[in-house]
Scaffold this motif. Sequence first.
Motif, short mmCIF file in Angstrom:
data_model
loop_
_atom_site.label_atom_id
_atom_site.label_comp_id
_atom_site.label_asym_id
_atom_site.label_seq_id
_atom_site.Cartn_x
_atom_site.Cartn_y
_atom_site.Cartn_z
N GLU A 261 107.90 69.26 44.78
CA GLU A 261 106.51 69.73 44.79
C GLU A 261 106.40 71.22 44.44
O GLU A 261 105.29 71.71 44.24
CB GLU A 261 105.88 69.47 46.17
N GLY A 262 107.53 71.92 44.40
CA GLY A 262 107.50 73.35 44.07
C GLY A 262 106.85 74.19 45.15
O GLY A 262 106.18 75.19 44.84
N VAL A 263 107.05 73.81 46.41
CA VAL A 263 106.42 74.51 47.53
C VAL A 263 107.43 75.46 48.18
O VAL A 263 108.47 75.03 48.67
CB VAL A 263 105.90 73.51 48.58
N PRO A 264 107.14 76.77 48.22
CA PRO A 264 108.04 77.72 48.89
C PRO A 264 107.96 77.58 50.41
O PRO A 264 106.97 77.09 50.96
CB PRO A 264 107.51 79.09 48.45
N VAL A 265 109.02 78.05 51.08
CA VAL A 265 109.07 78.00 52.53
C VAL A 265 109.51 79.37 53.05
O VAL A 265 110.50 79.94 52.59
CB VAL A 265 110.05 76.93 53.04
N ILE A 266 108.74 79.88 54.02
CA ILE A 266 109.13 81.08 54.76
C ILE A 266 109.75 80.60 56.06
O ILE A 266 109.04 80.13 56.96
CB ILE A 266 107.93 81.99 55.03
N THR A 267 111.07 80.65 56.16
CA THR A 267 111.76 80.10 57.33
C THR A 267 111.82 81.12 58.45
O THR A 267 111.80 82.32 58.23
CB THR A 267 113.18 79.65 56.97
N GLY A 268 111.94 80.58 59.66
CA GLY A 268 112.06 81.44 60.83
C GLY A 268 110.84 81.31 61.73
O GLY A 268 109.83 80.72 61.33
N PRO A 269 110.94 81.81 62.96
CA PRO A 269 112.12 82.49 63.48
C PRO A 269 113.16 81.47 63.95
O PRO A 269 112.81 80.40 64.42
CB PRO A 269 111.57 83.26 64.68
N PHE A 270 114.44 81.82 63.78
CA PHE A 270 115.48 80.93 64.28
C PHE A 270 116.42 81.63 65.26
O PHE A 270 117.34 81.01 65.76
CB PHE A 270 116.26 80.26 63.15
N LEU A 271 116.18 82.89 65.56
CA LEU A 271 116.93 83.57 66.62
C LEU A 271 116.11 83.48 67.91
O LEU A 271 115.53 84.45 68.39
CB LEU A 271 117.20 85.03 66.25
N MET A 272 116.01 82.25 68.42
CA MET A 272 115.21 82.00 69.61
C MET A 272 115.64 80.67 70.20
O MET A 272 116.42 79.92 69.58
CB MET A 272 113.72 81.96 69.25
N ASP A 273 115.13 80.36 71.39
CA ASP A 273 115.46 79.07 71.99
C ASP A 273 114.46 78.01 71.53
O ASP A 273 113.47 78.31 70.87
CB ASP A 273 115.51 79.17 73.51
N ARG A 274 114.75 76.77 71.87
CA ARG A 274 113.86 75.66 71.52
C ARG A 274 112.80 75.54 72.61
O ARG A 274 112.83 74.64 73.44
CB ARG A 274 114.68 74.38 71.36
N CYS A 275 111.84 76.47 72.57
CA CYS A 275 110.91 76.64 73.69
C CYS A 275 109.74 75.67 73.65
O CYS A 275 108.92 75.66 74.57
CB CYS A 275 110.40 78.08 73.72
N LYS A 276 109.62 74.86 72.60
CA LYS A 276 108.57 73.85 72.56
C LYS A 276 109.08 72.65 71.78
O LYS A 276 110.04 72.75 70.99
CB LYS A 276 107.29 74.40 71.96
N PRO A 277 108.46 71.48 71.98
CA PRO A 277 109.00 70.24 71.38
C PRO A 277 109.18 70.31 69.87
O PRO A 277 110.12 69.72 69.34
CB PRO A 277 107.95 69.19 71.77
N GLU A 278 108.33 71.03 69.19
CA GLU A 278 108.43 71.12 67.73
C GLU A 278 109.73 71.77 67.25
O GLU A 278 110.10 71.65 66.09
CB GLU A 278 107.25 71.91 67.16
N PRO A 304 106.19 88.97 67.30
CA PRO A 304 107.24 89.39 68.22
C PRO A 304 108.20 88.29 68.67
O PRO A 304 108.99 88.53 69.59
CB PRO A 304 106.43 89.89 69.42
N GLU A 305 108.14 87.09 68.06
CA GLU A 305 109.06 86.03 68.48
C GLU A 305 110.52 86.48 68.33
O GLU A 305 111.36 86.23 69.18
CB GLU A 305 108.81 84.76 67.67
N THR A 306 110.83 87.11 67.21
CA THR A 306 112.09 87.85 67.03
C THR A 306 111.69 89.27 66.69
O THR A 306 110.83 89.48 65.83
CB THR A 306 112.93 87.25 65.89
N PRO A 307 112.25 90.28 67.33
CA PRO A 307 111.87 91.66 67.04
C PRO A 307 112.02 91.99 65.56
O PRO A 307 113.01 91.63 64.93
CB PRO A 307 112.82 92.49 67.91
N ILE A 308 111.05 92.69 65.02
CA ILE A 308 110.98 92.97 63.58
C ILE A 308 112.24 93.62 63.06
O ILE A 308 112.69 93.32 61.95
CB ILE A 308 109.74 93.86 63.28
#
Length: 383
Positions: A261-278, A304-308
């Motif tokens: 589909e040619g859709v870009p993805v901005i990934t993150g944050p991944f330096l965190m815990d699995r704090c919700k079901p998603e 602020p999920e991961t400090p800038i």
Amino acid sequence: MLIVNGTVHTMEVGTIPSGFVQTEGTRIVRVGPMSDLPGAGDADGIIDAKGGHILPGFIDAHCHVGLYGGAAQEDDLNESPAPCTPQLRALDGVDPMNQYFREARQAGITCVLTGPGSANPIAGQSVLVKTAGRVIDQMAVRAPASMKFALGENPKGVHKDHGPATRMASAALIREQLTKALDYSLKWELAQADGGADGPEFDARLDALRPVVGGRLAAHFHAHRADDIVTAVRLSKEFGLDCVIVHGTEAHLVADFLAREGVPVITGPFLMDRCKPELGRLTMENTAILARAGVQVAICTDHPETPIALLPFCAAMAARAGMDEEEALAAITINAACIAGAGDRLGSLSPGKDADIVVMDGHPFHWRSRAVHVLLDGRELED
């Protein structure tokens, strides 16, 4: 200004093992190997990289700096009275003197895309800003830079009697507003073509959505689960939106689909815990899988999920999880710039682009490396 004796990561034409970058005013004018720069040691205005690394300033493609974060700052992220607020502008809410702008600069981050939160199916307009200055209008690179949409858990149940309680309702609200915006836009265009005929009665919400349904302003969809990601793409195809997926925690599960589909993805944050079901399928390999599938990817902190200031470390962790190192650097430089709609100005060390440059005393992914010189618009920052 000359920056010499460093490994130059151009991010467009490869890496120069021992090179230089020359600026004039606010722009880059020349980039090349040291062998092309005889007598450089006698020039004025030289920064010696001393064998370190010279890179374009880092870019965080999704965060909330200036709108949230800091002991003295209130939460200015989410507007609760109405579920759809496309007329809101981050430009009107960002505090340029928030301390996290300074911490971003110190880490070599020279530009951020910051905007509203994800409690609203349509939350408002983000802004792309440089990280130094006191007047936000002068710091802005693009305003607006994108329209923020949200699917999944965040917008559910926030607005009580007048908001969505299910994923179906969130999508329906977005579809309703986009349908109205298309009608509003058509009436406006017909009035313009008719040379002064009365157009539709002004509606701030629908007027803000006109460039979105016209494909002139990117639609950034907060979406974690794979089914929410697919819904965002479905909505975008229905209305001709320029779709970008933000977070994309389960994007690796539909990587081939996103590539087709040619859709870009901005990934993150991944330096965190699995704090919700998603976040149950959160994996550090997500960005690498997407890149290998041919998806254009950027990496964000979602501050602020991961400090800038940890943006370069996030890219380093993506590389550790299997992403090519130069591709990981691209995810916080040229890819981030292109996804934010500013690839013509930012994200690479190329003549004609803004002289936003960071000099690191070691490889940017080494945990002990520091930004020893940061230039923004050709001016070295002192803080």
